[in-house]
Design an enzyme around this catalytic site. Structure first.
Site, PDB file in Angstrom:
ATOM      1  N   SER A  37      15.457  30.340 -31.415  1.00  0.00           N
ATOM      2  CA  SER A  37      15.240  29.673 -32.693  1.00  0.00           C
ATOM      3  C   SER A  37      14.468  30.574 -33.646  1.00  0.00           C
ATOM      4  O   SER A  37      14.991  31.031 -34.662  1.00  0.00           O
ATOM      5  CB  SER A  37      14.483  28.357 -32.482  1.00  0.00           C
ATOM      6  OG  SER A  37      14.153  27.758 -33.723  1.00  0.00           O
ATOM      7  N   HIS A  72      20.101  26.823 -37.408  1.00  0.00           N
ATOM      8  CA  HIS A  72      19.890  27.426 -38.725  1.00  0.00           C
ATOM      9  C   HIS A  72      20.973  28.449 -39.054  1.00  0.00           C
ATOM     10  O   HIS A  72      21.186  28.761 -40.219  1.00  0.00           O
ATOM     11  CB  HIS A  72      18.483  28.034 -38.843  1.00  0.00           C
ATOM     12  CG  HIS A  72      18.201  29.181 -37.933  1.00  0.00           C
ATOM     13  ND1 HIS A  72      17.605  29.029 -36.702  1.00  0.00           N
ATOM     14  CD2 HIS A  72      18.422  30.507 -38.073  1.00  0.00           C
ATOM     15  CE1 HIS A  72      17.454  30.209 -36.130  1.00  0.00           C
ATOM     16  NE2 HIS A  72      17.949  31.130 -36.943  1.00  0.00           N
ATOM     17  N   ASP A 121      17.260  22.794 -33.087  1.00  0.00           N
ATOM     18  CA  ASP A 121      17.816  23.933 -33.831  1.00  0.00           C
ATOM     19  C   ASP A 121      19.030  24.429 -33.055  1.00  0.00           C
ATOM     20  O   ASP A 121      18.952  25.377 -32.288  1.00  0.00           O
ATOM     21  CB  ASP A 121      16.757  25.023 -33.963  1.00  0.00           C
ATOM     22  CG  ASP A 121      17.215  26.206 -34.818  1.00  0.00           C
ATOM     23  OD1 ASP A 121      18.345  26.155 -35.336  1.00  0.00           O
ATOM     24  OD2 ASP A 121      16.441  27.166 -34.950  1.00  0.00           O
ATOM     25  N   SER A 158      18.742  35.355 -33.454  1.00  0.00           N
ATOM     26  CA  SER A 158      18.851  33.891 -33.522  1.00  0.00           C
ATOM     27  C   SER A 158      20.108  33.385 -32.830  1.00  0.00           C
ATOM     28  O   SER A 158      21.200  33.921 -33.026  1.00  0.00           O
ATOM     29  CB  SER A 158      18.883  33.438 -34.983  1.00  0.00           C
ATOM     30  OG  SER A 158      17.597  33.377 -35.523  1.00  0.00           O
ATOM     31  N   GLY A 175      18.399  38.551 -36.311  1.00  0.00           N
ATOM     32  CA  GLY A 175      19.710  38.831 -35.726  1.00  0.00           C
ATOM     33  C   GLY A 175      19.822  38.301 -34.310  1.00  0.00           C
ATOM     34  O   GLY A 175      20.925  38.110 -33.794  1.00  0.00           O
TER      35      GLY A 175
END
Length: 488
Positions: A346, A219, A249, A330, A328
């Site tokens: 994720s 993402h 992801d 991720s 942040g």
């Protein structure tokens, strides 16, 4: 995609990091090598590290076939627990495969739900309850599917979810409410920036074409193409592949400068953790997450093959944990004390004050999908294959292959400088290699490779770990000053 050329730089972004922990090659502990191999001793569950349990679980899944119904790591006893169903229906000699599984060191537990039945139940949830704010994952400890709903699932949506779960049957799934809201953890950690978005770098890798690159969340990869290592800095890397939502992801981002030095490590700020290879997650294993917003946090793996229904869409094949994370974080790295790369952050619910559920993209599937490699793949492969032979799991062909894999792992370990130092401590490895040859049906190839198995134990690169005090100070092969302590 265009690749902007930038001045030659050294390690533009350090991959996540903790002090060099040493543990690289994975060798299952030998079950009482001094014993004479009596039946009771052979059947007793073996104590082992979580990383060793993951490798053994993979091998036993192949050995048991349809009888395998999941596994988990019992952290209290340091044992691998393997679920089995329909034991009488196992093809071939069912007593033989169960005996082999026990001999390999696993604790065998009979359960009601097979893997196929749980997968069918998950498909029913997908068809009838794909509601934003919900998730489900297989929990081998309960032998059920764990269904979770966040705070947005109310009214008719909750009734729909609850009804679907009830229709699956009381012994198939459980449902619980989460106080937070499921969301991805990108925000507008080492940190990477693009177009107002902030994420975290997961692991440095080598792309299929040999270019230096890194993995992060998908993402993040679909949110922007060019990424920088500073909020107002020039781009240093460009997205090559990204998947989100859908079957994962993850994103592969290539450094724009082909001369970039991209070490296989996780940066903790004041120290680094060397990452040796990628590994599959095991339920019950303690894991650590590093993110640019909240830093280091730890917790346990709760479920595998999780499906999460984010507002942006459904993502499948994730790892569910109780490790906290915030926007942040991720894309940040999930790893073990032994330096194994497990996942990429994720999303989930909650924060690092209240806690919550968090989901991670498995690194192994991401690497396979993008065609990249991580760490010393040669040494890792040798160690993994050696496990099967040492534990007497598999047939003659497998035993011979194990010997060859061990030899390759040994060469890599010796090249790392660990071989000679650890070589004198591998008598058990040699004995296990000989036993492996016998257990594999007298395969001369496997049996004769005991020297290589011995070297593989030496090439463990962890012999070096023993030298630096990482071996026995706390019983888990990790230095006491590693910085990896419980951090809830």
């Amino acid at each position: 995609m265009s690749h902007k050329r930038i001045p030659k730089r050294r390690a533009a972004i350090a991959v996540g990091g903790v002090a060099a922990l040493g543990a690289a090659a994975l060798l299952l502990p030998h079950a009482n090598a001094s014993q004479d191999g009596g039946d009771k001793a052979a059947a007793a569950p073996r104590t082992m590290k979580a990383a060793d349990a993951s490798d053994l679980a993979s091998q036993l899944q192949n050995l048991l076939g349809d009888a395998f119904a999941g596994s988990y790591f019992d952290t209290g006893k340091n044992q691998l627990v393997v679920n089995v169903v329909n034991v009488v229906d196992v093809s071939g000699d069912q007593n033989n495969v169960i005996v082999q599984a026990k001999k390999a060191g696993a604790k065998i537990r009979e359960v009601d739900n097979s893997t196929a039945e749980l997968k069918a139940a998950a498909q029913t949830l997908k068809a009838d309850a794909t509601i934003p704010g919900t998730s489900w994952a297989v929990d081998p400890r309960t032998n059920k599917i764990l269904v979770t709903a966040d705070s947005t699932v109310t009214g008719g949506k909750w009734d729909q979810l609850e009804s679907t779960v009830q229709d699956l049957g009381a012994g198939t799934a459980t449902i619980k409410k989460s106080a937070g809201t499921f969301k991805t953890f990108a925000s507008g950690g080492d940190a990477i920036f693009a177009g107002g978005a902030r994420c975290s770098l997961g692991f440095n890798v080598t792309a299929g074409d040999g270019a230096p690159a890194f993995l992060t969340a998908g993402h993040c990869g679909v949110a922007a193409e060019a990424w920088s290592d500073s909020e107002a800095g020039e781009p240093i890397a460009t997205v090559d592949q990204a998947v989100f939502p859908g079957e994962g992801d993850f994103a592969l981002v290539k450094y724009d400068d082909p001369a970039t030095v991209a070490p296989s490590e996780v940066n903790l700020g004041d120290q680094t953790v060397q990452i040796s290879q990628a590994a599959d997650a095991t339920v019950g294993t303690q894991v650590f997450r590093m993110g640019s917003t909240t830093g280091l946090a730890d917790g346990q793996v709760l479920g595998l093959d999780a499906t999460v229904n984010y507002p942006e869409g459904t993502v499948t094949g994730l790892i569910q944990t109780d490790v906290c994370a915030e926007p942040g974080d991720s894309g940040g790295s999930l790893f073990t004390q032994d330096g194994l790369a497990i996942g990429l952050t994720s999303g989930g619910s909650g924060d690092c004050t209240a806690g919550g559920e968090t989901f991670f993209q498995p690194v192994t599937t991401a690497l396979e999908a993008v065609g990249a490699t991580l760490g010393d793949a040669g040494a890792g492969a040798g160690a993994d294959e050696g496990i099967g032979a040492e534990d007497g799991v598999g047939d003659e062909e497998a035993g011979a292959g194990a010997g060859e894999g061990a030899a390759e792992g040994a060469d890599a370990g010796a090249a790392a400088g660990a071989g000679e130092a650890a070589g004198g401590e591998t008598g058990a490895g040699e004995e296990a290699g000989q036993e492996a040859g016998q257990d594999a049906g007298g395969a001369a190839g496997a049996g004769d490779q005991n020297g290589a198995g011995d070297q593989n134990g030496a090439g463990d690169q962890n012999g070096a770990g023993d030298q630096n005090g990482a071996g026995d100070q706390n019983g888990d092969g990790v230095q006491d000053d590693s910085g990896l302590t419980e951090n809830h």
